[in-house]
Motif scaffolding. Structure first.
Motif, PDB file in Angstrom:
ATOM      1  N   VAL A  47       0.850  -1.192   0.000  1.00  0.00           N
ATOM      2  CA  VAL A  47       0.000   0.000   0.000  1.00  0.00           C
ATOM      3  C   VAL A  47       0.884   1.238   0.000  1.00  0.00           C
ATOM      4  N   PRO A  48       0.716   2.144  -0.951  1.00  0.00           N
ATOM      5  CA  PRO A  48       1.574   3.338  -1.016  1.00  0.00           C
ATOM      6  C   PRO A  48       1.475   4.167   0.273  1.00  0.00           C
ATOM      7  N   GLY A  49       2.594   4.548   0.779  1.00  0.00           N
ATOM      8  CA  GLY A  49       2.643   5.401   1.950  1.00  0.00           C
ATOM      9  C   GLY A  49       2.405   4.696   3.271  1.00  0.00           C
ATOM     10  N   TYR A  50       2.146   3.380   3.245  1.00  0.00           N
ATOM     11  CA  TYR A  50       1.831   2.700   4.506  1.00  0.00           C
ATOM     12  C   TYR A  50       3.069   2.569   5.389  1.00  0.00           C
ATOM     13  N   VAL A  51       4.221   2.383   4.790  1.00  0.00           N
ATOM     14  CA  VAL A  51       5.446   2.276   5.584  1.00  0.00           C
ATOM     15  C   VAL A  51       5.707   3.572   6.339  1.00  0.00           C
ATOM     16  N   ALA A  52       5.528   4.692   5.656  1.00  0.00           N
ATOM     17  CA  ALA A  52       5.700   5.984   6.326  1.00  0.00           C
ATOM     18  C   ALA A  52       4.678   6.156   7.442  1.00  0.00           C
ATOM     19  N   GLN A  53       3.481   5.640   7.234  1.00  0.00           N
ATOM     20  CA  GLN A  53       2.447   5.722   8.277  1.00  0.00           C
ATOM     21  C   GLN A  53       2.855   4.902   9.506  1.00  0.00           C
ATOM     22  N   VAL A  54       3.436   3.744   9.261  1.00  0.00           N
ATOM     23  CA  VAL A  54       3.884   2.897  10.377  1.00  0.00           C
ATOM     24  C   VAL A  54       5.029   3.569  11.120  1.00  0.00           C
ATOM     25  N   GLU A  55       5.968   4.184  10.367  1.00  0.00           N
ATOM     26  CA  GLU A  55       7.085   4.880  11.006  1.00  0.00           C
ATOM     27  C   GLU A  55       6.585   5.986  11.933  1.00  0.00           C
ATOM     28  N   GLU A  56       5.558   6.714  11.491  1.00  0.00           N
ATOM     29  CA  GLU A  56       5.003   7.767  12.339  1.00  0.00           C
ATOM     30  C   GLU A  56       4.249   7.169  13.520  1.00  0.00           C
ATOM     31  N   GLU A  57       3.612   6.058  13.298  1.00  0.00           N
ATOM     32  CA  GLU A  57       2.817   5.416  14.353  1.00  0.00           C
ATOM     33  C   GLU A  57       3.683   4.936  15.509  1.00  0.00           C
ATOM     34  N   ILE A  58       4.841   4.357  15.206  1.00  0.00           N
ATOM     35  CA  ILE A  58       5.701   3.815  16.271  1.00  0.00           C
ATOM     36  C   ILE A  58       6.846   4.757  16.620  1.00  0.00           C
ATOM     37  N   GLY A  59       6.875   5.942  16.030  1.00  0.00           N
ATOM     38  CA  GLY A  59       7.846   6.957  16.421  1.00  0.00           C
ATOM     39  C   GLY A  59       9.201   6.847  15.779  1.00  0.00           C
ATOM     40  N   LEU A  60       9.332   6.111  14.674  1.00  0.00           N
ATOM     41  CA  LEU A  60      10.630   5.961  14.023  1.00  0.00           C
ATOM     42  C   LEU A  60      11.063   7.230  13.294  1.00  0.00           C
ATOM     43  N   ASN A  61      10.133   8.146  13.086  1.00  0.00           N
ATOM     44  CA  ASN A  61      10.493   9.391  12.394  1.00  0.00           C
ATOM     45  C   ASN A  61      10.990  10.464  13.354  1.00  0.00           C
ATOM     46  N   LYS A  62      11.046  10.150  14.662  1.00  0.00           N
ATOM     47  CA  LYS A  62      11.552  11.099  15.643  1.00  0.00           C
ATOM     48  C   LYS A  62      13.076  11.053  15.691  1.00  0.00           C
ATOM     49  N   PRO A  63      13.723  12.118  16.184  1.00  0.00           N
ATOM     50  CA  PRO A  63      15.184  12.072  16.379  1.00  0.00           C
ATOM     51  C   PRO A  63      15.558  10.941  17.325  1.00  0.00           C
ATOM     52  N   LEU A  64      16.777  10.407  17.148  1.00  0.00           N
ATOM     53  CA  LEU A  64      17.213   9.245  17.905  1.00  0.00           C
ATOM     54  C   LEU A  64      17.220   9.510  19.409  1.00  0.00           C
ATOM     55  N   LEU A  65      17.692  10.684  19.812  1.00  0.00           N
ATOM     56  CA  LEU A  65      17.742  11.011  21.234  1.00  0.00           C
ATOM     57  C   LEU A  65      16.347  11.050  21.835  1.00  0.00           C
ATOM     58  N   MET A  66      15.397  11.608  21.109  1.00  0.00           N
ATOM     59  CA  MET A  66      14.028  11.673  21.622  1.00  0.00           C
ATOM     60  C   MET A  66      13.425  10.277  21.737  1.00  0.00           C
ATOM     61  N   ARG A  67      13.757   9.413  20.785  1.00  0.00           N
ATOM     62  CA  ARG A  67      13.268   8.037  20.850  1.00  0.00           C
ATOM     63  C   ARG A  67      13.824   7.328  22.085  1.00  0.00           C
ATOM     64  N   TYR A  68      15.103   7.576  22.382  1.00  0.00           N
ATOM     65  CA  TYR A  68      15.709   6.948  23.566  1.00  0.00           C
ATOM     66  C   TYR A  68      15.069   7.468  24.848  1.00  0.00           C
ATOM     67  N   VAL A  69      14.872   8.764  24.940  1.00  0.00           N
ATOM     68  CA  VAL A  69      14.269   9.349  26.144  1.00  0.00           C
ATOM     69  C   VAL A  69      12.856   8.811  26.344  1.00  0.00           C
ATOM     70  N   ASP A  70      12.080   8.718  25.266  1.00  0.00           N
ATOM     71  CA  ASP A  70      10.716   8.183  25.374  1.00  0.00           C
ATOM     72  C   ASP A  70      10.738   6.728  25.826  1.00  0.00           C
ATOM     73  N   TRP A  71      11.639   5.950  25.216  1.00  0.00           N
ATOM     74  CA  TRP A  71      11.706   4.529  25.572  1.00  0.00           C
ATOM     75  C   TRP A  71      12.154   4.336  27.011  1.00  0.00           C
TER      76      TRP A  71
END
Length: 311
Positions: A47-71
């Protein structure tokens, strides 16, 4: 003593923080795109754009430091995220699995301690005689045999041939015996040599000569004089072996169909379920750090030299 305890607690907290950094870094450095994997599991990778939707859903599009702090913030509160494979909260699966792994490690540690003391005392009571040679041979074989091979021998001998114990499942104490023995063999072999060498050195000390002059027998000297002096060394070695049992559990749990943390970790690696892998790695490293903290405190309680140093 209070200064020593506070210092060790501070060091443990620093190590826990570094362990979280290592866990997060190892997982995010793994090759491949998690979003693509999740899209494949959901059957929507085309599905076009679904991968980008998943990245936004699980936070993969955030900066690495922010992802670590959230986790890390979620992990501190016991929230390890959602399993990519099952869609269930990782924290919901962990309590039961931690109980299984805890049962495996606790039982194996008790058996390893008893076996090592037995073999070590046999050698020390009859030095350089047949019991000493037998205990040395058993320790050498135990330390040289891979754990998975020990487990296979246990299953073939005690389950298939003699049908004394079940070969799989977590179904009560009788089903715990073979996994306990499998994990305990290597630590017992290593610890028995620690006991044997420590007792041999202790028996050459001047206080042993004094005890002999008072008419004490060899048994009384070994238990009353030599054993207390090797206790700190034995506790240190036991702590190291208990920490290493977490790695052994990764091999033994799938072998006996135990659904513990080790089995959960392997499933996470196999299916690239990174939230599960991160949670299991953090648990393993935290357990090792806590065990070392307990060992340091136990050595402090049993070694008067260290108590005087920090008093």
């Amino acid at each position: 003593m209070i200064h020593f305890i506070s210092k060790r607690l501070k060091h443990s907290l620093v190590l826990l923080f570094l362990a979280s950094v290592v866990c997060f870094t190892l997982v995010v450095s793994a090759p491949g795109n998690v979003a693509v994997l999740i899209a494949e599991l959901r059957g929507a990778v085309a599905v076009p754009g679904y991968v980008a939707q998943v990245e936004e859903e699980i936070g993969l599009n955030k900066p690495l430091l922010m992802r670590y702090v959230d986790w890390l913030g979620d992990a501190v509160t016991g929230d390890f995220g959602i399993s990519y494979r099952t869609g269930q909260a990782v924290s919901a699966d962990l309590p039961q699995r931690m109980m299984v792994t805890g049962t495996l490690i606790a039982g194996s540690a008790v058996i390893a301690t008893l076996l090592s003391l037995l073999l070590g005392f046999l050698g020390a009571f009859w030095p350089y005689k047949l019991p000493d040679r037998v205990s040395r041979g058993l320790a050498l074989i135990g330390a040289s045999t891979p754990t998975f091979f020990v487990g296979a021998l246990m299953i073939y001998g005690f389950s298939v041939t003699f049908q004394l114990f079940p070969s799989f499942g977590f179904n009560g104490p009788i089903s715990w015996v073979l996994p306990w023995l499998t994990v305990a063999v290597l630590p017992a072999a290593v610890l028995s040599r620690v006991v044997r060498v420590g007792l041999e050195e202790a028996m050459t000390s001047p206080y042993v000569l004094t005890a002999k002059s008072k008419g004490l027998g060899r048994t009384a000297i070994l238990f009353r004089e030599a054993l207390p002096n090797i206790t700190p060394v034995f506790i240190n070695a036991l702590g190291t072996q208990v920490g290493l049992m977490t790695a052994t559990g990764i091999i033994v749990e799938p072998l006996f169909a135990w659904q513990g943390v080790g089995d959960y970790f392997l499933a996470g690696v196999r299916f690239r379920d990174f939230m599960v892998v991160q949670a299991c790695l953090l648990i393993f490293l935290s357990f090792f750090i806590v065990v070392n903290l307990i060992v340091d405190l136990a050595v402090l309680m049993t070694d008067p030299r260290i108590r005087r140093q920090w008093s």
